[in-house]
Write a protein that holds these residues in place. Structure first.
Motif, PDB file in Angstrom:
ATOM      1  N   ALA A 196      30.706  23.134 -36.789  1.00 55.41           N
ATOM      2  CA  ALA A 196      30.414  24.720 -36.501  1.00 55.41           C
ATOM      3  C   ALA A 196      31.342  25.183 -37.484  1.00 55.41           C
ATOM      4  O   ALA A 196      31.963  26.054 -38.217  1.00 55.41           O
ATOM      5  N   LEU A 197      32.764  24.173 -38.471  1.00 56.86           N
ATOM      6  CA  LEU A 197      33.928  24.348 -39.689  1.00 56.86           C
ATOM      7  C   LEU A 197      33.295  24.384 -40.496  1.00 56.86           C
ATOM      8  O   LEU A 197      34.004  25.194 -41.414  1.00 56.86           O
TER       9      LEU A 197
ATOM     10  N   ARG B  34      41.026  26.533 -39.053  1.00 59.29           N
ATOM     11  CA  ARG B  34      39.935  26.804 -38.787  1.00 59.29           C
ATOM     12  C   ARG B  34      39.529  26.073 -37.767  1.00 59.29           C
ATOM     13  O   ARG B  34      39.901  24.570 -37.957  1.00 59.29           O
ATOM     14  N   VAL B  35      39.103  26.549 -36.510  1.00 63.91           N
ATOM     15  CA  VAL B  35      39.047  26.165 -35.604  1.00 63.91           C
ATOM     16  C   VAL B  35      37.943  26.093 -34.310  1.00 63.91           C
ATOM     17  O   VAL B  35      37.874  27.348 -34.904  1.00 63.91           O
ATOM     18  N   LYS B  36      37.027  25.533 -33.960  1.00 67.13           N
ATOM     19  CA  LYS B  36      36.042  26.018 -33.511  1.00 67.13           C
ATOM     20  C   LYS B  36      35.984  26.891 -32.125  1.00 67.13           C
ATOM     21  O   LYS B  36      35.414  28.398 -32.162  1.00 67.13           O
ATOM     22  N   SER B  37      36.969  26.952 -31.534  1.00 68.82           N
ATOM     23  CA  SER B  37      37.749  27.468 -30.154  1.00 68.82           C
ATOM     24  C   SER B  37      38.828  26.801 -29.822  1.00 68.82           C
ATOM     25  O   SER B  37      39.329  26.276 -29.898  1.00 68.82           O
ATOM     26  N   PRO B  38      39.717  28.566 -29.129  1.00 66.06           N
ATOM     27  CA  PRO B  38      40.692  28.107 -28.924  1.00 66.06           C
ATOM     28  C   PRO B  38      41.571  27.582 -27.724  1.00 66.06           C
ATOM     29  O   PRO B  38      42.447  26.406 -28.232  1.00 66.06           O
ATOM     30  N   ASP B  39      40.347  26.655 -26.721  1.00 65.57           N
ATOM     31  CA  ASP B  39      40.783  25.427 -26.201  1.00 65.57           C
ATOM     32  C   ASP B  39      40.374  24.248 -26.823  1.00 65.57           C
ATOM     33  O   ASP B  39      41.268  22.792 -26.576  1.00 65.57           O
TER      34      ASP B  39
END
Length: 194
Positions: free
Chosen positions: A27-28, A64-69
């Motif tokens: 994803a990244l 860059r992160v996939k999602s906040p969690d």
């Protein structure tokens, strides 16, 4: 916001339940530097890679992160990290939640809303705690110690058995009749004493 030589820094975190980081890496996409966390730490201090990443990033970089969690364990945690990165001039990009990207007006707005919600949550928790204390005090749970000792309660029982009026026993012990009755019945604060 992006500087002339800003790097894209990736951060992935795999939980104990899901040790597969391939999906997150995919994803990244291409990043200049990757920080990969293997632990499922509830505490920010347990997450060494996160700390290293925060030290590493410079003005003009993008994290860059996939999602906040993957980045934060709570709204409050997320907001603190956003603030910390913002102070350093670092943008934050979420692949799954682009609406939260910090370098867009929508992202700024969404984070403002999140901050308001987090603040409301904290306020509600504090109010509930305060209400709980008031209720506990009303029930007498918070009163330090019973006014009558076990010995005094025993003495009162003996005197009442001898026919002394309860009102007089209460007066002699310098307590209200309600307190005396509670002590005799072993209710309220006296449940443990009697």
């Amino acid at each position: 916001m992006a500087g002339h030589k800003g790097q894209v820094v990736g951060y992935v975190r795999v939980s104990a339940a899901d040790q597969n980081e391939a999906r997150q890496l995919e994803a990244l996409g291409a990043v200049d530097r990757l920080f990969s966390e293997k632990v499922s730490g509830k505490n920010r201090d347990d997450r060494v890679q996160l700390q290293q990443m925060l030290i590493y990033v410079r003005d003009g970089d993008t994290v860059r992160v996939k999602s906040p969690d993957r980045l934060a364990r709570s709204t409050t945690d997320l907001l603190a990290l956003v603030e910390e990165l913002k102070t350093k001039g670092v943008a934050l990009e979420f692949i799954d939640n682009p609406a939260l990207n910090t370098d867009t007006p929508q992202g700024e707005f969404m984070l403002t809303v999140l901050a308001a919600i987090a603040q409301l949550e904290r306020k509600t928790i504090r109010e509930r705690q305060a209400e709980g204390i008031v209720i506990a005090k009303r029930k007498g749970v918070y009163d330090r110690v019973p006014k009558l000792s076990a010995e005094q309660v025993e003495l009162a029982r003996e005197r009442i058995a001898e026919g002394v009026p309860k009102a007089k026993v209460a007066r002699d012990l310098d307590v209200s009749r309600q307190t005396l009755y509670a002590a005799l019945n072993g209710s309220g604060k006296y449940a443990e004493v009697s």
